[in-house]
Design a protein around this motif. Structure first.
Motif, PDB file in Angstrom:
ATOM      1  N   UNK A  88       7.907   3.487  11.204  1.00 26.53           N
ATOM      2  CA  UNK A  88       7.324   4.735  11.426  1.00 26.53           C
ATOM      3  C   UNK A  88       6.106   4.860  10.520  1.00 26.53           C
ATOM      4  N   UNK A  89       4.879   5.116  11.162  1.00 25.25           N
ATOM      5  CA  UNK A  89       3.585   5.190  10.467  1.00 25.25           C
ATOM      6  C   UNK A  89       2.899   6.422  10.600  1.00 25.25           C
ATOM      7  N   UNK A 115     -12.838   5.163   6.108  1.00 23.63           N
ATOM      8  CA  UNK A 115     -13.531   3.847   6.400  1.00 23.63           C
ATOM      9  C   UNK A 115     -13.651   2.763   5.395  1.00 23.63           C
ATOM     10  N   UNK A 116     -14.156   3.374   4.365  1.00 29.01           N
ATOM     11  CA  UNK A 116     -14.363   2.545   3.076  1.00 29.01           C
ATOM     12  C   UNK A 116     -13.027   2.087   2.493  1.00 29.01           C
ATOM     13  N   UNK A 117     -12.066   2.957   2.363  1.00 30.85           N
ATOM     14  CA  UNK A 117     -10.827   2.685   1.700  1.00 30.85           C
ATOM     15  C   UNK A 117     -10.093   1.688   2.511  1.00 30.85           C
ATOM     16  N   UNK A 118     -10.060   1.784   3.810  1.00 34.53           N
ATOM     17  CA  UNK A 118      -9.416   0.701   4.645  1.00 34.53           C
ATOM     18  C   UNK A 118      -9.890  -0.728   4.661  1.00 34.53           C
ATOM     19  N   UNK A 155      -1.317  -0.864  11.251  1.00 34.68           N
ATOM     20  CA  UNK A 155      -1.941  -2.124  10.753  1.00 34.68           C
ATOM     21  C   UNK A 155      -1.829  -2.417   9.243  1.00 34.68           C
ATOM     22  N   UNK A 156      -2.255  -1.428   8.468  1.00 36.96           N
ATOM     23  CA  UNK A 156      -2.165  -1.527   6.843  1.00 36.96           C
ATOM     24  C   UNK A 156      -0.610  -2.098   6.455  1.00 36.96           C
ATOM     25  N   UNK A 157       0.655  -1.034   7.245  1.00 36.98           N
ATOM     26  CA  UNK A 157       1.877  -1.396   6.766  1.00 36.98           C
ATOM     27  C   UNK A 157       2.201  -2.631   7.154  1.00 36.98           C
ATOM     28  N   UNK A 158       1.726  -3.189   8.331  1.00 36.23           N
ATOM     29  CA  UNK A 158       2.411  -4.636   8.892  1.00 36.23           C
ATOM     30  C   UNK A 158       1.603  -5.537   7.845  1.00 36.23           C
ATOM     31  N   UNK A 159       0.556  -5.315   7.298  1.00 40.40           N
ATOM     32  CA  UNK A 159      -0.009  -6.246   6.136  1.00 40.40           C
ATOM     33  C   UNK A 159       0.692  -6.334   5.031  1.00 40.40           C
ATOM     34  N   UNK A 160       1.160  -5.134   4.706  1.00 38.32           N
ATOM     35  CA  UNK A 160       1.908  -4.874   3.434  1.00 38.32           C
ATOM     36  C   UNK A 160       3.270  -5.648   3.337  1.00 38.32           C
ATOM     37  N   UNK A 161       3.908  -5.573   4.578  1.00 45.92           N
ATOM     38  CA  UNK A 161       5.358  -6.056   4.751  1.00 45.92           C
ATOM     39  C   UNK A 161       5.063  -7.593   4.835  1.00 45.92           C
ATOM     40  N   UNK A 194       8.547  -9.509   4.376  1.00 43.45           N
ATOM     41  CA  UNK A 194       9.394  -8.621   5.055  1.00 43.45           C
ATOM     42  C   UNK A 194       9.093  -8.429   6.390  1.00 43.45           C
ATOM     43  N   UNK A 195       7.811  -9.064   6.733  1.00 36.69           N
ATOM     44  CA  UNK A 195       7.178  -9.007   8.391  1.00 36.69           C
ATOM     45  C   UNK A 195       8.364  -9.434   9.238  1.00 36.69           C
TER      46      UNK A 195
END
Length: 215
Positions: free
Chosen positions: A132-133, A70-73, A113-119, A124-125
């Motif tokens: 695949x996550x 939770x802290x990390x995310x 959710x994190x992968x989509x923000x990174x893209x 690249x969104x």
């Protein structure tokens, strides 16, 4: 690679398509330091890249894993746009794959959710046909299940595919899945560590990767 270019190209995300390594290292450092009272080195943080947060924090502090995740995310998502940058040439590589009609996608240990923000951060969104996550399988890299899941989604066999990644666990997962593997040296893993796993190839630039993929 000595054989014909693979029909299916799957990519890791962190350190491969998106320059997220500085963000991840700083997030790990802050999370572990604040919650557990000791500070991991940058090298140690990089060794955790590619694994799921549950595996990483479950190994560090099983009784605190949920709190650490939770802290990390929270910190990671709040600081994506300040840290994440595109790698030169990656957008062009994705465009060439699309124009060539090749099947491609991303297989990552990040949550969706994190992968989509990174893209989104690297432009690249909406450009990656398959994502695949961590949410899609119960086991994660270096186990082969995430890659096998992606292959099922596109109706392809492992022998027709290659996985491209910057971490040892990426190459191990590809080998376990029966896929070819390409290590890239612009992310978290060192060339020596990548080569020690015995990948199909190791490349040092996106241009070299593009050539190897027949683009």
């Amino acid at each position: 690679m000595n054989s014909a270019p693979p029909r299916v190209v799957l990519f890791d995300l962190d350190g491969t398509l998106a320059d997220t390594v500085p963000l991840i290292v700083e997030t790990f450092r802050r999370t572990v330091s604040d919650a557990l009272g000791w500070e991991p080195s940058p090298e140690q943080c990089k060794e955790w890249i590619g694994r799921s947060l549950a595996d990483t924090f479950g190994g560090l502090a099983p009784d605190r894993a949920d709190d650490l995740i939770a802290r990390y995310l929270e910190w990671n998502l709040a600081n994506h746009h300040a840290y994440v940058r595109p790698f030169d040439g990656v957008t062009g590589l994705v465009e060439r794959l699309r124009d060539a009609g090749r099947t491609f996608g991303v297989v990552t240990s990040k949550r969706r959710s994190s992968a989509e923000v990174s893209l989104e951060c690297v432009g690249l969104a909406g450009r990656i046909p398959l994502l695949a996550t961590e949410d899609d399988t119960t086991t994660h890299k270096p186990a082969p299940e995430p890659l096998l899941h992606a292959l099922r989604q596109v109706g392809a066999d492992a022998g027709d595919a290659v996985y491209v990644g910057d971490a040892v666990v990426d190459l191990q997962a590809a080998q376990a899945a029966g896929m070819r593997s390409i290590g890239v040296t612009w992310g978290a893993g060192t060339e020596a560590d990548l080569r020690a796993v015995g990948p199909t190839a190791v490349v040092h630039s996106v241009a070299e990767l593009r050539t190897l993929l027949g683009l």
